[in-house]
Design an enzyme around this catalytic site. Structure first.
Site, PDB file in Angstrom:
ATOM      1  N   LYS A  53      -3.524  -2.633  -0.043  1.00  0.00           N
ATOM      2  CA  LYS A  53      -3.102  -2.702   1.363  1.00  0.00           C
ATOM      3  C   LYS A  53      -3.942  -1.742   2.213  1.00  0.00           C
ATOM      4  O   LYS A  53      -4.365  -2.086   3.316  1.00  0.00           O
ATOM      5  CB  LYS A  53      -1.595  -2.424   1.472  1.00  0.00           C
ATOM      6  N   GLN A  97       6.750   0.641  -0.329  1.00  0.00           N
ATOM      7  CA  GLN A  97       6.405  -0.227  -1.462  1.00  0.00           C
ATOM      8  C   GLN A  97       7.630  -0.481  -2.338  1.00  0.00           C
ATOM      9  O   GLN A  97       8.296   0.450  -2.789  1.00  0.00           O
ATOM     10  CB  GLN A  97       5.261   0.405  -2.279  1.00  0.00           C
ATOM     11  N   ASP A 120       6.537  -5.200   7.469  1.00  0.00           N
ATOM     12  CA  ASP A 120       6.657  -5.869   6.166  1.00  0.00           C
ATOM     13  C   ASP A 120       7.871  -6.812   6.167  1.00  0.00           C
ATOM     14  O   ASP A 120       8.110  -7.526   5.200  1.00  0.00           O
ATOM     15  CB  ASP A 120       6.811  -4.790   5.067  1.00  0.00           C
TER      16      ASP A 120
END
Ligand code: NAP
Length: 281
Positions: A53, A97, A120
């Protein structure tokens, strides 16, 4: 001939567009879009995803702010860190994450992310807004899949879609996104009975199970659109693709289908958040 839903190609093309938009922001606003990434613990797969990322940010000229926290971090310590990033004007997107270590309340931590920085698409509020067709960043894997289906003009309205998997980051938002495009959606999970029969009715099958080649090719009808969200170290997905590719109307290859679209969508939404922050949207 089946259409290849080429996520690698679309993500590369999109990155060109993102780079131009980042350049514009740098030149006009003297600002750089920044994605904060939070990695808790030392899971090697998670570390690799976070690195990928960060690399994707770099490729389009964006910055990433890497936060690495100890495995023993508590829920309240993690929430405190997220709140700091919420308040940091330089940060446009926050990625926590998944998965975090088991002792942490992941849902509370996701929900601590400011909706404006939820690039996200993991907050409950974002999910609710997306479901209600209000403005919100989409969960990156399902939204990446929707972008791919749109790019290749795959008809969704009135189609029967079967989503196998109901996780908060994949199966559930996938089902809502397909429903919002007027597909007739069935969601299957580990307690579903007669899975092969249900799958055999689908015009569109989405595999999001987490078990290599779990969905057998002979469960899938001819001319279906086959979307495989899975990715496993043995370079296969959740669907036994070999036996169905030639009979499908379209399919996502593994690798090179859904995978690249996930990170690409994260980058796109971070850029959009920066543009919104600067009043450029
Ligand atoms: P997850 O949280 O483990 O969820 C798996 C889902 O599959 C659950 O809803 C589970 O049902 C269901 N399931 C498990 N066994 C089943 C069975 N025997 N029959 C029917 N359903 C079953 O996984 P996830 O995070 O959604 O990920 C799913 C897949 O997508 C994985 O292969 C993962 O690697 C991949 N993925 C890819 C990306 C990407 O960037 N390409 C991103 C995220 C995930 P229950 O709810 O009943 O337990």
């Amino acid at each position: 001939m089946a259409i290849v839903l080429d996520g690698k190609k679309l993500s590369l093309e999109s990155e060109n567009d993102f780079s131009k938009r980042v350049e514009k922001i740098k030149a006009k606003n003297h600002s750089t879009p920044i994605l904060a990434t939070i990695l808790v613990g030392s899971d090697p797969a998670s570390a690799t995803y976070v690195k990928m990322k960060g690399n994707a940010c770099k490729r389009v000229g964006m910055d990433s702010l890497k936060i690495e926290l100890d495995e023993a971090t508590t829920t309240s310590e993690l929430i405190k860190k997220i709140k700091e990033l919420n308040a940091n004007e330089d940060v446009h997107g926050i990625l926590l994450q998944h998965p975090v270590p088991e002792h942490i309340d992941e849902r509370s931590c996701f929900d601590a992310i400011d909706i404006k920085k939820d690039v996200d698409g993991v907050t409950s509020l974002g999910f609710g807004r997306m479901s209600m067709q209000e403005r919100a960043y989409g969960s990156c894997t399902p939204y990446g899949i929707m972008r791919l289906l749109k790019e290749y003009k795959i008809p969704l309205e009135g189609k029967s879609a079967v989503v196998v998997g109901r996780s908060p980051i994949l199966g559930k938002p996938m089902a809502m996104m397909l429903l919002n495009e007027n597909a007739t959606v069935t969601i299957c999970h580990s307690r579903t009975k007669n899975l092969p029969e249900i799958i055999s009715t689908a015009d569109i099958v989405v595999g999001a199970v987490g078990i290599p080649k779990f969905i057998k090719s002979d469960w899938i009808k001819d001319n279906a659109v086959v979307v495989d969200a899975g990715y496993h170290p043995e370079k296969c997905g959740d669907i036994d693709l070999e036996g169905v590719i030639s009979r499908s109307s379209a399919y996502t290859p593994v690798p090179g289908g859904v995978g690249p679209m996930t990170i690409n969508t994260l980058i796109m939404q971070t850029l959009e958040s920066c543009e919104a922050h600067l009043g450029l949207d």
